[in-house]
Design an enzyme around this catalytic site. Sequence first.
Site: not given
Length: 252
Positions: A14, A64, A142, A154-155, A158
Site C-alpha cells: 500500500a 509477505v 493481471s 509474473y504471468a 497472476k
Amino acid sequence: MDRFTGRVAVVTGAAQGIGAATACRLAGEGATVAVLDLDLDRTAETVAAIRAAGGTADGYAVDVADAGSVSAAVDAVAGAYGRIDVLVNDAGVTRDNLVHKLSEDDWDTVLSVNLKGAYLVSRAVQQQMVPAGYGRIVSLSSTSALGNRGQANYAAAKAGIQGLTATLAIELGRYGITANAVAPGYVATAMTAATAQRVGMDPAEHQRLAAEQIPVRRVGRPEDVAAAIAFLASEEAGYVSGQTLYVNGGLR
C-alpha cells in the site's frame, strides 16, 4: 459513501500505486486502514494522505513472502483494532526477462511475493474473519495472467492468483467470506514505468502507444482499479465470489 464505516481493512503493497489508491479509497469511505508494505518508512506517505483527508490509518511493516512476518503483522493489526473485515492482496514485484534469460532467483522472487504472499496473508487473515462470520478478500491478478512476453514468472503468479481466489471462495464462503480478484490491464504506475524503461522507452511514450490499442483510448489509473476493488470489498458484493474482474479499458 460510507460503505466501510466500522470496518477494518488490511491493504498490502500500500505504499504506492494501486495499493496506495485502494487504501485511500477505502479510508475515504469510512474504513480504518492498516497500510502494509515491506518497510515501515514506505507506508508513511499513504498513512499521511489518509489522515490529512480525515481518515484513520496506521502503517505496518511486513514481508509477505515470510510466514513469521505475516503472522506478526496480522496479529498486530487484529490486536490494535479488534477485527479485520477486508483484505486486499496487492503486494507484488516484477523481474522481467525472456524465459531463456530468466534466472531461477527471479522466478522464485516473483512467485514468492506475488502468489505465496497472497496465500500467506489470506491464510492469516481468515483466522480473524471465520469466527466473525464475515470477510472480503480481494487479490490483484493481471491481464498478464493470460500470457505476456518477458513475464513468464509474473504471468504464472497472476494466473495462480485466480486459482487461489476461486479456491478461497469455495472453502470460505460458508463462513460469510467472499474472495475475488481484480486483473488490471495497463495502469500508469511505477511498475509500468519500469517496464517501459526496461524496453528502452520513455514511460510517457509507452503509455501513449498503449492507449492507442485500448478501446477507451487511455491507460488506466490506480484509482480506476481501486474503485473496482472497493465494490468487491463492500457488503453490496456479498453474492459475488470466486470471480476475476478484468479492469482493462475493454482490451481483448
